[in-house]
Motif scaffolding. Structure first.
Motif, PDB file in Angstrom:
ATOM      1  N   GLY A 104      16.267   3.395  -6.064  1.00 31.92           N
ATOM      2  CA  GLY A 104      17.267   2.623  -5.486  1.00 31.92           C
ATOM      3  C   GLY A 104      16.982   2.153  -4.019  1.00 31.92           C
ATOM      4  O   GLY A 104      17.515   1.299  -3.634  1.00 31.92           O
ATOM      5  N   ASP A 105      15.936   2.762  -3.418  1.00 28.55           N
ATOM      6  CA  ASP A 105      15.468   2.329  -1.986  1.00 28.55           C
ATOM      7  C   ASP A 105      14.555   1.257  -2.352  1.00 28.55           C
ATOM      8  O   ASP A 105      13.675   1.004  -3.454  1.00 28.55           O
ATOM      9  CB  ASP A 105      14.787   3.655  -1.571  1.00 28.55           C
ATOM     10  N   LYS A 106      14.323   0.152  -1.259  1.00 26.56           N
ATOM     11  CA  LYS A 106      13.583  -0.951  -1.468  1.00 26.56           C
ATOM     12  C   LYS A 106      11.990  -0.374  -1.662  1.00 26.56           C
ATOM     13  O   LYS A 106      11.558  -1.395  -2.225  1.00 26.56           O
ATOM     14  CB  LYS A 106      13.948  -1.628  -0.007  1.00 26.56           C
ATOM     15  N   MET A 107      11.634   0.553  -0.912  1.00 28.83           N
ATOM     16  CA  MET A 107      10.395   0.783  -0.976  1.00 28.83           C
ATOM     17  C   MET A 107       9.846   1.626  -2.344  1.00 28.83           C
ATOM     18  O   MET A 107       8.769   2.004  -2.773  1.00 28.83           O
ATOM     19  CB  MET A 107       9.890   1.732  -0.077  1.00 28.83           C
ATOM     20  N   TYR A 108      11.053   1.768  -3.092  1.00 30.45           N
ATOM     21  CA  TYR A 108      10.637   2.734  -4.504  1.00 30.45           C
ATOM     22  C   TYR A 108       9.924   2.108  -5.401  1.00 30.45           C
ATOM     23  O   TYR A 108      10.168   0.781  -5.648  1.00 30.45           O
ATOM     24  CB  TYR A 108      11.858   3.053  -4.914  1.00 30.45           C
ATOM     25  N   ARG A 109       9.058   2.642  -6.289  1.00 34.48           N
ATOM     26  CA  ARG A 109       8.162   2.302  -7.343  1.00 34.48           C
ATOM     27  C   ARG A 109       8.346   3.172  -8.084  1.00 34.48           C
ATOM     28  O   ARG A 109       7.653   4.572  -7.907  1.00 34.48           O
ATOM     29  CB  ARG A 109       6.812   1.613  -7.033  1.00 34.48           C
ATOM     30  N   PRO A 110       8.719   3.060  -9.460  1.00 36.39           N
ATOM     31  CA  PRO A 110       8.783   4.162 -10.406  1.00 36.39           C
ATOM     32  C   PRO A 110       6.959   4.820 -10.795  1.00 36.39           C
ATOM     33  O   PRO A 110       6.203   4.110 -10.540  1.00 36.39           O
ATOM     34  CB  PRO A 110       8.908   3.751 -11.866  1.00 36.39           C
ATOM     35  N   ALA A 111       6.785   5.868 -10.922  1.00 37.35           N
ATOM     36  CA  ALA A 111       5.620   6.565 -11.143  1.00 37.35           C
ATOM     37  C   ALA A 111       4.649   5.720 -12.122  1.00 37.35           C
ATOM     38  O   ALA A 111       3.478   5.599 -11.861  1.00 37.35           O
ATOM     39  CB  ALA A 111       5.725   8.016 -11.638  1.00 37.35           C
ATOM     40  N   GLU A 112       5.260   5.349 -13.421  1.00 41.22           N
ATOM     41  CA  GLU A 112       4.464   4.566 -14.235  1.00 41.22           C
ATOM     42  C   GLU A 112       3.934   3.017 -13.658  1.00 41.22           C
ATOM     43  O   GLU A 112       2.811   2.408 -14.178  1.00 41.22           O
ATOM     44  CB  GLU A 112       5.251   4.149 -15.670  1.00 41.22           C
ATOM     45  N   GLU A 113       4.460   2.529 -12.503  1.00 46.96           N
ATOM     46  CA  GLU A 113       3.952   1.504 -11.901  1.00 46.96           C
ATOM     47  C   GLU A 113       2.886   1.672 -10.806  1.00 46.96           C
ATOM     48  O   GLU A 113       2.659   0.743 -10.259  1.00 46.96           O
ATOM     49  CB  GLU A 113       5.328   0.542 -11.691  1.00 46.96           C
ATOM     50  N   LEU A 114       2.698   2.986 -10.348  1.00 43.97           N
ATOM     51  CA  LEU A 114       1.935   3.160  -9.136  1.00 43.97           C
ATOM     52  C   LEU A 114       0.518   2.650  -9.532  1.00 43.97           C
ATOM     53  O   LEU A 114      -0.097   3.034 -10.703  1.00 43.97           O
ATOM     54  CB  LEU A 114       2.046   4.520  -8.826  1.00 43.97           C
ATOM     55  N   VAL A 115      -0.052   1.933  -8.458  1.00 43.26           N
ATOM     56  CA  VAL A 115      -1.496   1.629  -8.583  1.00 43.26           C
ATOM     57  C   VAL A 115      -2.297   2.876  -8.283  1.00 43.26           C
ATOM     58  O   VAL A 115      -2.358   3.296  -6.978  1.00 43.26           O
ATOM     59  CB  VAL A 115      -1.850   0.359  -8.040  1.00 43.26           C
ATOM     60  N   VAL A 116      -3.263   3.381  -8.910  1.00 44.48           N
ATOM     61  CA  VAL A 116      -4.232   4.336  -8.519  1.00 44.48           C
ATOM     62  C   VAL A 116      -5.626   3.793  -8.812  1.00 44.48           C
ATOM     63  O   VAL A 116      -6.049   3.498  -9.713  1.00 44.48           O
ATOM     64  CB  VAL A 116      -4.035   5.678  -9.405  1.00 44.48           C
ATOM     65  N   THR A 172       0.754  -1.120  -0.069  1.00 44.66           N
ATOM     66  CA  THR A 172       0.006   0.088  -0.257  1.00 44.66           C
ATOM     67  C   THR A 172       0.991   1.281  -0.107  1.00 44.66           C
ATOM     68  O   THR A 172       0.638   2.079  -0.844  1.00 44.66           O
ATOM     69  CB  THR A 172      -0.864   0.100   1.268  1.00 44.66           C
ATOM     70  N   LEU A 173       1.847   1.387   0.963  1.00 40.83           N
ATOM     71  CA  LEU A 173       2.641   2.487   0.941  1.00 40.83           C
ATOM     72  C   LEU A 173       3.529   2.767  -0.154  1.00 40.83           C
ATOM     73  O   LEU A 173       3.720   3.922  -0.827  1.00 40.83           O
ATOM     74  CB  LEU A 173       3.491   2.396   2.160  1.00 40.83           C
ATOM     75  N   ARG A 174       3.903   1.924  -0.974  1.00 40.92           N
ATOM     76  CA  ARG A 174       4.601   1.837  -2.389  1.00 40.92           C
ATOM     77  C   ARG A 174       3.746   2.509  -3.257  1.00 40.92           C
ATOM     78  O   ARG A 174       4.206   2.835  -4.350  1.00 40.92           O
ATOM     79  CB  ARG A 174       5.108   0.574  -2.577  1.00 40.92           C
ATOM     80  N   ASN A 175       2.604   2.706  -2.948  1.00 40.30           N
ATOM     81  CA  ASN A 175       1.799   3.384  -4.241  1.00 40.30           C
ATOM     82  C   ASN A 175       1.480   4.937  -3.783  1.00 40.30           C
ATOM     83  O   ASN A 175       0.503   5.386  -4.633  1.00 40.30           O
ATOM     84  CB  ASN A 175       0.483   2.492  -4.335  1.00 40.30           C
ATOM     85  N   LEU A 176       1.718   5.344  -2.603  1.00 38.44           N
ATOM     86  CA  LEU A 176       1.524   6.451  -2.020  1.00 38.44           C
ATOM     87  C   LEU A 176       2.477   7.638  -2.522  1.00 38.44           C
ATOM     88  O   LEU A 176       3.474   7.496  -1.499  1.00 38.44           O
ATOM     89  CB  LEU A 176       0.958   6.376  -0.837  1.00 38.44           C
TER      90      LEU A 176
END
Length: 50
Positions: A36-48, A20-24
């Motif tokens: 490079g951080d473990k919790m990072y997710r590129p903007a194009e992969e965020l679930v909205v 959940t946090l990886r999408n906020l």
């Protein structure tokens, strides 16, 4: 873990928080999460959803 994942309607505790946090975006900003951080997710992969 496999049994819990397939037999329980709720996700595992770790996923309830981390996925959940990886999408906020506010989470990224508040904690300075960057590529490079473990919790990072590129903007194009965020679930909205909304």
């Amino acid at each position: 873990m496999r049994s819990l994942t397939s037999g329980d309607v709720h996700s595992l505790g770790e996923n309830r928080v981390n996925v959940t946090l990886r999408n906020l975006t506010p989470f990224f900003e508040a904690f300075g999460i960057k590529k490079g951080d473990k919790m990072y997710r590129p903007a194009e992969e965020l679930v909205v959803i909304w």
